[in-house]
Design a protein around this motif. Structure first.
Motif, PDB file in Angstrom:
ATOM      1  N   ALA A 152       0.856  -1.125   0.358  1.00 34.43           N
ATOM      2  CA  ALA A 152      -0.059  -0.406   0.281  1.00 34.43           C
ATOM      3  C   ALA A 152       0.531   1.369   0.045  1.00 34.43           C
ATOM      4  N   HIS A 153       1.941   1.172   0.986  1.00 35.84           N
ATOM      5  CA  HIS A 153       2.957   2.618   0.752  1.00 35.84           C
ATOM      6  C   HIS A 153       3.675   2.743  -0.566  1.00 35.84           C
ATOM      7  N   HIS A 154       3.925   1.281  -0.881  1.00 33.82           N
ATOM      8  CA  HIS A 154       4.416   1.500  -2.384  1.00 33.82           C
ATOM      9  C   HIS A 154       3.431   2.475  -3.432  1.00 33.82           C
ATOM     10  N   TRP A 155       2.136   1.829  -3.726  1.00 34.53           N
ATOM     11  CA  TRP A 155       1.231   2.118  -3.864  1.00 34.53           C
ATOM     12  C   TRP A 155       1.346   3.766  -3.847  1.00 34.53           C
ATOM     13  N   ALA A 169       0.291   8.110   5.294  1.00 32.01           N
ATOM     14  CA  ALA A 169      -0.888   8.169   5.601  1.00 32.01           C
ATOM     15  C   ALA A 169      -0.900   6.454   5.274  1.00 32.01           C
ATOM     16  N   THR A 170      -0.213   5.655   4.914  1.00 30.45           N
ATOM     17  CA  THR A 170      -0.699   3.815   5.011  1.00 30.45           C
ATOM     18  C   THR A 170       0.103   4.022   6.373  1.00 30.45           C
ATOM     19  N   ASP A 196      -9.075  11.588   3.568  1.00 26.41           N
ATOM     20  CA  ASP A 196      -8.162  12.980   4.579  1.00 26.41           C
ATOM     21  C   ASP A 196      -6.968  13.207   3.535  1.00 26.41           C
ATOM     22  N   ALA A 197      -6.185  12.336   3.535  1.00 27.83           N
ATOM     23  CA  ALA A 197      -4.119  12.252   3.361  1.00 27.83           C
ATOM     24  C   ALA A 197      -4.657  13.689   1.571  1.00 27.83           C
TER      25      ALA A 197
END
Length: 332
Positions: A95-98, A190-191, A151-152
């Protein structure tokens, strides 16, 4: 920059972590052929790498930026242990990568650092959906994932709009600069904030977000000091010019703000992250900034001090990502 940093900054997980580029390559065969051709060399297309064959990790060099979930997953009560399983950590990494791929595309388009292109707009939407899917899988709660991303992105849009207004006027207040930067870059953590919040500690998750917002502001200060000529050509003015400070002042602000990030990370029990940022701050602090030292130091103190005024998430009423309380109560 990273090549000359201390060896201690190369902290990595014990097991090899999935890379940004491995995550990215897995999606390419699913894209329509015209988009696949654009996506195959997207880092270069965005101006992030000099070589057409450049990769995402050629640009994203710093370990916390590449793998923030690893630093976020530290268990404060058990040194060396994680608050999530290794399998769960890898889902958050994806998820962080995307988030990173989407954010870089969106940011380059918004800042007009790349020409508008329907293919890039379509890829941006695809990457956003990939982030949402991966974060929903990692958290086990689609509502939490969608709320955190919403939110982000809302913060990012506010930051982009405020920055455009300020640069159009050619004037920028230090507190506004800090606030705008925090808003524009909030998506990066955010992740990982979701990872901590979903483990049952929204207050600690907020400290992570604040710590990383501060570190990203430190990075942005250095980038804006370095990119004066490019920014002036593309956007009509540079950040130091809009602030009315010498570029060296932003160089000197960076290690000062980074030390704020260290204190916040330590308060949240993110010792690995605090140690990494502290080493980065020492390395940056040792370098000579261009310009007159006294002017640089005074400007650096003002810009760094503005972060406290702009750190809106420091308020006790600051809300966690939407859905966090319900998710944490479920014991996920």
């Amino acid at each position: 920059m990273s090549a000359s940093l201390p060896l201690s900054l190369s902290l990595r997980p014990r097991a090899p972590a999935p890379s940004v580029d491995a995550t990215y390559r897995a999606l390419l065969p699913e894209l329509p052929l015209p988009l696949r051709e654009v996506a195959a060399r997207l880092p270069h297309r965005l101006g992030l790498t000099a070589s057409p064959d450049g990769t995402w990790e050629d640009f994203v060099e710093l370990p916390p930026n590449r793998d923030l979930p690893f630093y976020a997953a530290e268990d404060p009560a058990r040194p060396g242990a994680l608050v999530v399983s290794e399998a769960s950590l890898d889902r958050y990494r994806e998820a962080h990568h995307w988030a990173g791929v989407f954010g870089l595309v969106a940011d380059r388009l918004a800042d007009r650092q790349v020409a508008p292109d329907p293919a890039l707009a379509r890829l941006r939407a695809i990457f956003l959906r990939a982030w949402e899917r991966a974060l929903a899988l990692a958290t086990g709660d689609r509502r939490l994932a969608r709320g955190a991303i919403a939110d982000a992105l809302a913060a990012w849009r506010r930051g982009v709009a405020a920055e455009r207004r300020a640069l159009a006027l050619g004037a920028l207040d230090p507190a506004a600069y800090a606030a705008i930067t925090g808003q524009k870059l909030r998506w990066i953590a955010a992740t990982s904030r979701c990872l901590v919040a979903a483990s049952g500690d929204p207050a600690r998750a907020l400290l992570l977000q604040r710590a990383y917002d501060a570190f990203l502001f430190a990075l942005q200060c250095r980038d804006d000091a370095t990119d004066c000529a490019e920014d002036a050509a593309v956007r009509g003015t540079s950040i130091p010019a809009a602030l009315g400070y010498p570029p060296g002042g932003l160089f000197r602000a960076a290690p000062k703000v980074a030390r704020v990030a260290v204190a916040l990370a330590e308060a949240g029990g993110f010792q690995r992250l605090a140690s990494w940022i502290a080493a980065w701050a020492r390395a940056v602090d040792a370098r000579r900034a261009p310009g007159i030292p006294l002017q640089n130091e005074l400007a650096g103190m003002i810009v760094a001090g503005a972060w406290e005024e702009a750190d809106l998430l420091a308020a006790p009423s600051a809300s966690p990502p939407r859905g966090v309380h319900r998710h944490a109560a479920q014991g996920a």
